[in-house]
Enzyme design. Structure first.
Site, PDB file in Angstrom:
ATOM      1  N   LYS A 119      65.039 -10.466 -57.486  1.00  0.00           N
ATOM      2  CA  LYS A 119      65.510 -10.650 -56.108  1.00  0.00           C
ATOM      3  C   LYS A 119      66.501  -9.516 -55.848  1.00  0.00           C
ATOM      4  O   LYS A 119      67.616  -9.526 -56.368  1.00  0.00           O
ATOM      5  CB  LYS A 119      66.188 -12.014 -55.936  1.00  0.00           C
ATOM      6  CG  LYS A 119      66.780 -12.216 -54.545  1.00  0.00           C
ATOM      7  CD  LYS A 119      67.564 -13.499 -54.444  1.00  0.00           C
ATOM      8  CE  LYS A 119      68.382 -13.523 -53.161  1.00  0.00           C
ATOM      9  NZ  LYS A 119      69.241 -14.718 -53.062  1.00  0.00           N
ATOM     10  N   GLY A 180      75.842 -18.232 -47.646  1.00  0.00           N
ATOM     11  CA  GLY A 180      76.930 -19.192 -47.801  1.00  0.00           C
ATOM     12  C   GLY A 180      77.490 -19.761 -46.522  1.00  0.00           C
ATOM     13  O   GLY A 180      78.419 -20.572 -46.562  1.00  0.00           O
ATOM     14  N   ALA A 207      68.766 -17.535 -47.563  1.00  0.00           N
ATOM     15  CA  ALA A 207      70.200 -17.572 -47.278  1.00  0.00           C
ATOM     16  C   ALA A 207      70.536 -18.135 -45.903  1.00  0.00           C
ATOM     17  O   ALA A 207      69.783 -17.979 -44.948  1.00  0.00           O
ATOM     18  CB  ALA A 207      70.830 -16.195 -47.406  1.00  0.00           C
ATOM     19  N   GLY A 208      71.674 -18.780 -45.876  1.00  0.00           N
ATOM     20  CA  GLY A 208      72.252 -19.237 -44.622  1.00  0.00           C
ATOM     21  C   GLY A 208      71.906 -20.655 -44.214  1.00  0.00           C
ATOM     22  O   GLY A 208      72.432 -21.156 -43.225  1.00  0.00           O
ATOM     23  N   ASN A 229      70.763 -22.189 -51.885  1.00  0.00           N
ATOM     24  CA  ASN A 229      71.590 -22.561 -53.030  1.00  0.00           C
ATOM     25  C   ASN A 229      72.755 -23.445 -52.607  1.00  0.00           C
ATOM     26  O   ASN A 229      72.841 -24.624 -52.940  1.00  0.00           O
ATOM     27  CB  ASN A 229      72.094 -21.282 -53.731  1.00  0.00           C
ATOM     28  CG  ASN A 229      72.809 -21.537 -55.049  1.00  0.00           C
ATOM     29  OD1 ASN A 229      72.862 -20.671 -55.900  1.00  0.00           O
ATOM     30  ND2 ASN A 229      73.358 -22.717 -55.294  1.00  0.00           N
ATOM     31  N   THR A 230      73.655 -22.866 -51.799  1.00  0.00           N
ATOM     32  CA  THR A 230      74.922 -23.528 -51.523  1.00  0.00           C
ATOM     33  C   THR A 230      74.753 -24.902 -50.880  1.00  0.00           C
ATOM     34  O   THR A 230      75.485 -25.844 -51.206  1.00  0.00           O
ATOM     35  CB  THR A 230      75.787 -22.630 -50.613  1.00  0.00           C
ATOM     36  OG1 THR A 230      75.874 -21.326 -51.192  1.00  0.00           O
ATOM     37  CG2 THR A 230      77.191 -23.202 -50.455  1.00  0.00           C
TER      38      THR A 230
END
Lengths: 284, 102
Positions: A119, A180, A207-208, A229-230
């Site tokens: 990645k 994040g 992301a996001g 992830n987050t």
């Protein structure tokens, strides 16, 4: 076909052979995946919770990283945990701010994790963690030449996307929002355009995303998968949230494949008008 | 570790005249073992070491058989090349290991 149309099945051929056989596989770099949720492994409250979250969402691809080894042997225990999962590993180059650093990091990751998947992140700005598209293309070209299967973390920029593909990338990973932030799809118009501009290219929103509804929305737009992830790791109950995201991804995908109805401005009754009791045409 | 020392700074002490050329344009001298030290940056921290190859450095720091990857001055050094990778004063050594990531 216009790049601005938003009819999910407006001529876009189902790219996955699995879809025709009812399996609805996500194919990338010749690998068929059942799960369309790629999950990050950072920020979980404990290794045990991470283990359970991965099991709960049935992901088949997890992102990992490499960092300076402060405590000797600390990386080995994490590596052993990763090997215990029945997943593919996608190492990232998180934090790299130059093509050179990203390339070296990718080379180290390939040796550490024994995979040619990477990645690719080349970061331009600390506040937004926005990809440096120029550096990204440069690094992607070099890494592809060295045999890597590059998953570039990019934006919705179509010009950069074309250059990434010319550099050898067979998948593109535009951001939904800055890493994040949990803001979801901040530019759905651009993402929709990208989807329609590259009908046959595997696209992963990376992301996001903060809520399962964000992931569902991305999938409804026709994206092939999401990477997050987050939102899971920082949930009050990460395991349950992992399951929620898996459900949302599945629902969004099913909706896209089924074909969403066209929206309209004026109401249209769903219940048949004909035969309505007390109906009086003259009263209209 | 052999007794060939690669010298690049004025604060190193030579026991004999330079006799070999190492990588880069560093000055190299044969010395008695253990007399010379190198100033390195290891994972961002200044270290004075008595090792002159990457392999020797890793062994001295206790990395042994642990799962790590390495780079010197931003250039990847594959595991089989560590033993023959000479170090010089001021080299920046990165030692990394698997970690959680997003």
């Amino acid at each position: 076909m216009s790049a601005f149309e938003n009819t999910p099945q407006d001529g876009r051929e189902l790219q996955d052979a699995g879809e025709l056989s009812g399996k609805d596989l996500f194919s990338v770099y010749g690998v068929d995946l059942t799960s369309r949720l790629l999950l990050g492994t950072a920020q979980y409250p404990s290794p045990s919770v991470l283990n359970s979250a991965i099991e709960a969402c049935e992901t088949e691809v997890v992102t990992v990283s490499l960092r300076r080894e402060a405590a000797r042997g600390g990386g080995q225990s994490f590596f052993d945990m990763v090997r215990s999962w029945d997943v593919r590993v996608l190492p990232n180059t998180a934090g790299c701010r130059s093509p050179k650093d990203a390339i070296t990091t990718a080379l180290m990751a390939r040796e550490l994790f024994d995979t040619d998947w990477v990645k690719l992140e080349v970061i331009a700005n600390d506040d937004t963690l926005q990809p440096d598209l120029f550096g990204l293309v440069e690094a992607a070209k070099e890494l592809s030449a060295q045999g890597f299967k590059v998953f570039p973390y990019t934006t919705e920029d179509l010009g950069a996307a074309e250059r990434l593909m010319a550099a050898g990338c067979e998948v593109l990973m535009p951001w939904g929002a800055p890493i994040g932030t949990g803001k979801g799809l901040t530019n759905p118009y651009a993402l929709r355009t990208m989807r329609n501009y590259f009908p046959g290219v595997p696209l992963v929103v990376d992301a996001g995303m903060g809520a399962p509804s964000h992931a569902a929305y991305a999938m409804e737009l026709g994206f092939d998968a999401v990477l997050l992830n987050t939102a899971v790791a920082k949930a009050g109950d990460p395991v349950r949230m992992a399951r929620a995201f898996a459900g949302a991804v599945g629902a969004g995908r099913a909706a896209f494949v089924s074909g969403l109805m066209e929206s309209r401005d004026m109401a249209a009754p769903s219940t048949p008008v004909a035969g309505t009791p007390f109906f009086d045409l003259d009263a209209l | 570790m052999n007794d060939t020392r690669i010298i690049s700074s004025a604060n190193a002490t030579l026991d004999s005249a330079p006799s070999q050329v190492g990588h880069g344009d560093e000055e190299v001298a044969e010395t008695a073992a253990g007399k010379l030290t190198l100033e390195l940056q290891v994972n961002g921290e200044a270290r004075t070491v008595n090792c002159h190859t990457l392999g020797a450095l890793l062994a001295s720091l206790g990395y042994g058989e642990t799962r790590i990857a390495t780079a010197v001055n931003g250039v990847f050094v594959a595991a089989p090349e560590r033993a023959s990778c000479n170090l010089s004063n001021g080299d920046r050594v990165e030692i990394v290991a698997p970690r959680q990531g997003g």
